[in-house]
Motif scaffolding. Structure first.
Motif, mmCIF file in Angstrom:
data_model
loop_
_atom_site.group_PDB
_atom_site.id
_atom_site.type_symbol
_atom_site.label_atom_id
_atom_site.label_comp_id
_atom_site.label_asym_id
_atom_site.label_seq_id
_atom_site.Cartn_x
_atom_site.Cartn_y
_atom_site.Cartn_z
ATOM 1 N N LYS A 1 7.237 -5.066 8.835
ATOM 2 C CA LYS A 1 6.946 -5.031 7.396
ATOM 3 C C LYS A 1 8.160 -5.414 6.548
ATOM 4 O O LYS A 1 8.044 -5.518 5.324
ATOM 5 N N GLU B 1 8.250 0.374 -2.679
ATOM 6 C CA GLU B 1 7.293 -0.406 -1.903
ATOM 7 C C GLU B 1 7.759 -0.579 -0.465
ATOM 8 O O GLU B 1 6.941 -0.553 0.465
ATOM 9 N N MET C 1 5.124 -1.634 2.494
ATOM 10 C CA MET C 1 4.534 -2.876 1.997
ATOM 11 C C MET C 1 5.369 -4.069 2.449
ATOM 12 O O MET C 1 6.603 -4.012 2.406
#
Length: 337
Positions: free
Chosen positions: A174, A144, A149
């Motif tokens: 992020k 991820e 993400m």
């Protein structure tokens, strides 16, 4: 651009952290134990074993020479499996500059000595470098993070100034990094959550529901906190990213290797057969042994960890383990009981 940063260990997490730094335009070397994988990464710009669908930055350099990787670096990030961290550090030590910041991003407790990774680093590194040690932990599946993400982790160091340097180096829009000074709490949370995730997986494999998972997470957190306090950690650390945050992620996420192993155990498969079919390491299997022994040594009550130890190392039937957990003596709810 001279590479002043290096990541030691090219599993999914090491590759992810190296790529993150390279994308920030730092000069980064990724050390990989396997020569053939090193050559493929350099040629294809992917880690075809651990992150086959993630394209690696053009400025990321690869090597199988530990001396080359660690020499003359501003920062080294160790992401080797916890049970071989000592061996890798011993080999790297003669080539590490005394000014280098050392970041540990592995999670576990050494089996033979029952030492946290911070204790291993402090044992092997000169005392003058101890303030430069920082430990990175928190809820962060490598895939991820590699996919961009939003993720939040924590960098813990006894000297806050070095933790803040690591925070600045790693943070992106992020990937948010918080700082902490409770090294023991942050480390222990990262190690023990893998054991509880195995138990959560066993419950899932047995067909139990959300009630069971919630109970395991909550009481698992109590066990982590009790052991952490005994070792000198702080209770509020376990309510944060390296404690509850990482615990929830690893006990519920489908990308959790430890939960996946637990699921297969709950379905009745043998541990050796499960591990034989895995490419990546489920740290919780070996951490269960050291966590159980450490808790026993310190006289800390850890019933979930004890049952996982018996399932993994004494071939106990998972359903019997659940029964034994539920039928223990009744008591008030408390972190200390």
């Amino acid at each position: 651009m001279k590479n002043k940063y290096a990541v030691i260990g090219a599993g999914s997490w090491g590759t992810t952290l190296a790529n993150l730094l390279a994308q920030k335009k730092y000069g980064v070397t990724l050390w990989c134990y396997e020569t053939d994988l090193t050559e493929r990464m350099q040629r294809k710009r992917i880690n075809d074993i651990y992150l086959p669908d993630i394209v690696l930055a053009d400025n990321l350099h690869f090597t199988s020479s530990l001396k080359e990787a660690v020499s003359d670096k501003k920062m080294l990030v160790f992401v080797a499996p916890s049970q071989v961290t000592r061996q890798v550090l011993e080999q790297a030590l003669p080539h590490i500059s005394p000014e280098t910041i050392i970041v540990s991003a592995s999670k576990g407790i050494e089996n033979n000595t029952l030492k946290l990774l911070s204790e291993i680093f402090e044992e092997l590194l000169p005392a003058t470098m101890h303030q430069q040690l920082v430990f990175l932990s928190g809820p962060s599946f490598a895939r991820e993070v590699s996919q961009g993400m939003p993720t939040a982790v924590v960098a813990a160091g006894r000297d806050l100034a070095y933790a803040e340097q690591v925070q600045t180096i790693f943070s992106t829009e992020k990937f948010r990094v918080y700082t902490h000074t409770d090294v023991i709490g942050v480390e222990l949370g990262g190690a023990m959550k893998n054991v509880i995730a195995l138990a959560a997986g066993v419950a899932d494999g047995l067909g139990f529901g959300y009630n069971s998972r919630a109970a395991l997470i909550t009481r698992g957190l109590a066990e982590m906190t009790r052991l952490g306090l005994k070792l000198g950690g702080k209770a509020d650390t376990f309510a944060g990213l390296a404690g509850m945050g990482d615990l929830v992620l690893t006990c519920t996420g489908d990308l959790s290797r430890n939960r996946s192993v637990g699921i297969e155990l709950g379905k009745g498969r043998k541990l050796d057969d499960i591990l034989a079919g895995m490419t990546m390491i489920a740290e919780g299997v070996k951490t269960t042994l050291s966590a159980f022994q450490l808790a026993h040594k310190l006289n800390v009550d850890v019933p979930i960890i004890e049952q996982m130890y018996q399932i993994l190392y004494q071939n106990k039937d998972p359903r019997q383990a659940v029964s034994d957990l539920m039928l223990r003596d009744l008591k008030p709810e408390s972190l200390m009981s």
